[in-house]
Write a protein that holds these residues in place. Sequence first.
Motif, short mmCIF file in Angstrom:
data_model
loop_
_atom_site.label_atom_id
_atom_site.label_comp_id
_atom_site.label_asym_id
_atom_site.label_seq_id
_atom_site.Cartn_x
_atom_site.Cartn_y
_atom_site.Cartn_z
N ALA A 125 0.84 -1.20 0.00
CA ALA A 125 0.00 0.00 0.00
C ALA A 125 0.88 1.24 0.00
O ALA A 125 1.61 1.49 0.96
CB ALA A 125 -0.93 0.00 1.23
N GLY A 176 -5.79 -5.14 -1.96
CA GLY A 176 -5.74 -4.58 -0.62
C GLY A 176 -6.95 -4.90 0.23
O GLY A 176 -6.89 -4.85 1.45
N LEU A 182 -0.66 -6.06 5.27
CA LEU A 182 -0.42 -4.88 4.46
C LEU A 182 0.99 -4.35 4.72
O LEU A 182 1.39 -4.20 5.88
CB LEU A 182 -1.44 -3.78 4.77
N VAL A 184 2.80 -1.07 4.33
CA VAL A 184 2.37 0.31 4.13
C VAL A 184 3.59 1.23 4.10
O VAL A 184 4.42 1.21 5.03
CB VAL A 184 1.41 0.75 5.24
N ARG A 238 -10.98 -0.85 4.84
CA ARG A 238 -10.60 -1.22 3.47
C ARG A 238 -11.85 -1.27 2.60
O ARG A 238 -12.84 -1.90 2.96
CB ARG A 238 -9.88 -2.56 3.45
N VAL A 253 -7.32 1.89 1.13
CA VAL A 253 -6.97 1.54 2.51
C VAL A 253 -6.88 2.83 3.32
O VAL A 253 -6.09 3.72 3.01
CB VAL A 253 -5.62 0.80 2.55
#
Length: 428
Positions: A125, A176, A182, A184, A238, A253
């Motif tokens: 992400a 996602g 995730l 990030v 999400r 997200v």
Amino acid sequence: MDAAFTAEQDEIRRTLRDLLARHAGPGEVRAAVRTAEGHDPALWRRLAQGLGLPGLALPEEYGGAGCTPTELALACEETGRALLPSPLLATAVLAAPLITALGTPSQRAELLPRIADGTLTAALAVPGGSTAAALGLTGDNRAAPWSGGGRAGGIQARHGDGGWRLYGEADRVLDGHSAGLLLVAAHTGGYPRSRTLLFLVRAELRVPTELQVRTEVSGGASTEAFTDASSGAEGLTRTRLTSLDETRPLARVELRDTPAVLLGADTETVDVCGALAATGRTAAAVLAAEAVGAAAGALERTVAYVKEREQFGRAIGSFQAVKHRLADLYVRVEAARSAAYYAAWDPEAGPLALAQALETARTVAGEAVQLHGGIGFTWEHEAHLYVKRAAADELLFGPVHRLRDHAAVRAGLFGDVPAQALAHGAAV
């Protein structure tokens, strides 16, 4: 150099093609994209546990097969041929290499075996939907403002007594909405010493019986979005977005004071941008092979159709004009395949191979619709799926001219280029 594939590599291709021919036809693909996960969970388990696809390029010590990116590229060529919706790209091509490169020994030991056996999927992400820029495909990711920065913008990370907390949002995150983990990209250090780091956010998905559907208004047009109300992590929301290509599920997200764990141990010496760029070059080679597979699949279906469709008492494939068009497409596909195979051996050539493959996929898909005639424009026929895959991939990982521009700049074809041009992949 021996460019021939080994018997094991040929077996990977043959086995996967046979399996997908039985379980991933156009009907199965259409059904899979309408599930909560965006793919067929039963088929994913078979691919992961039976064939070991997510662990092909992972070290054996973590439950992987210890293969090279070439094997992963061959596998993705077959999944591209079938337009298979699966977490393979987001998990094995984008997320797993970053965990391998930057993770602590304990993080690798905990996460990589679960990725290898398919029980854990992951997604990268990055803020602003700028995956191509973050991976260094269309510009220098150290200079480009792909992650926001400053006192606001992008995703911000702050460290307190309770650990790291993230605040912000990322758009167009591939898979996602369903990933259990995730990765990030977030800013930390405040305005004077702002730098981008990668964080792990636990998002084990508890799939609801039915997806909640709501309507979002964007630019005056309403779009259908699927909200996962049970994302797991505190402050994490999400939303599965309606995307051009349903076989590439995308999500928004949102992080609101969400707890996270730093990927790696040292915030001062870790080279996040370098790891992202290295991952991007390998990912470009794999994506190129996947795009070649999609182009080859569209061409094969078109050749089969023109052999059967009759006009004026003969198959339209016997007309010289049709033969010439198909011959041109075949040359394009084979040239792109050669470039993709070379890039799998030398990832430095990945961005250029990806540009050629995306351009080929776009051209072949468009010609496939034309050569199918009236039926090629219908929703019921699968020709439009190839058009959407080609267009969506260029939006996510291109565009083609930016890929080529940045590759030319990196190769020094234009001499000394200012940092701003490097950031935008432009030649001056």
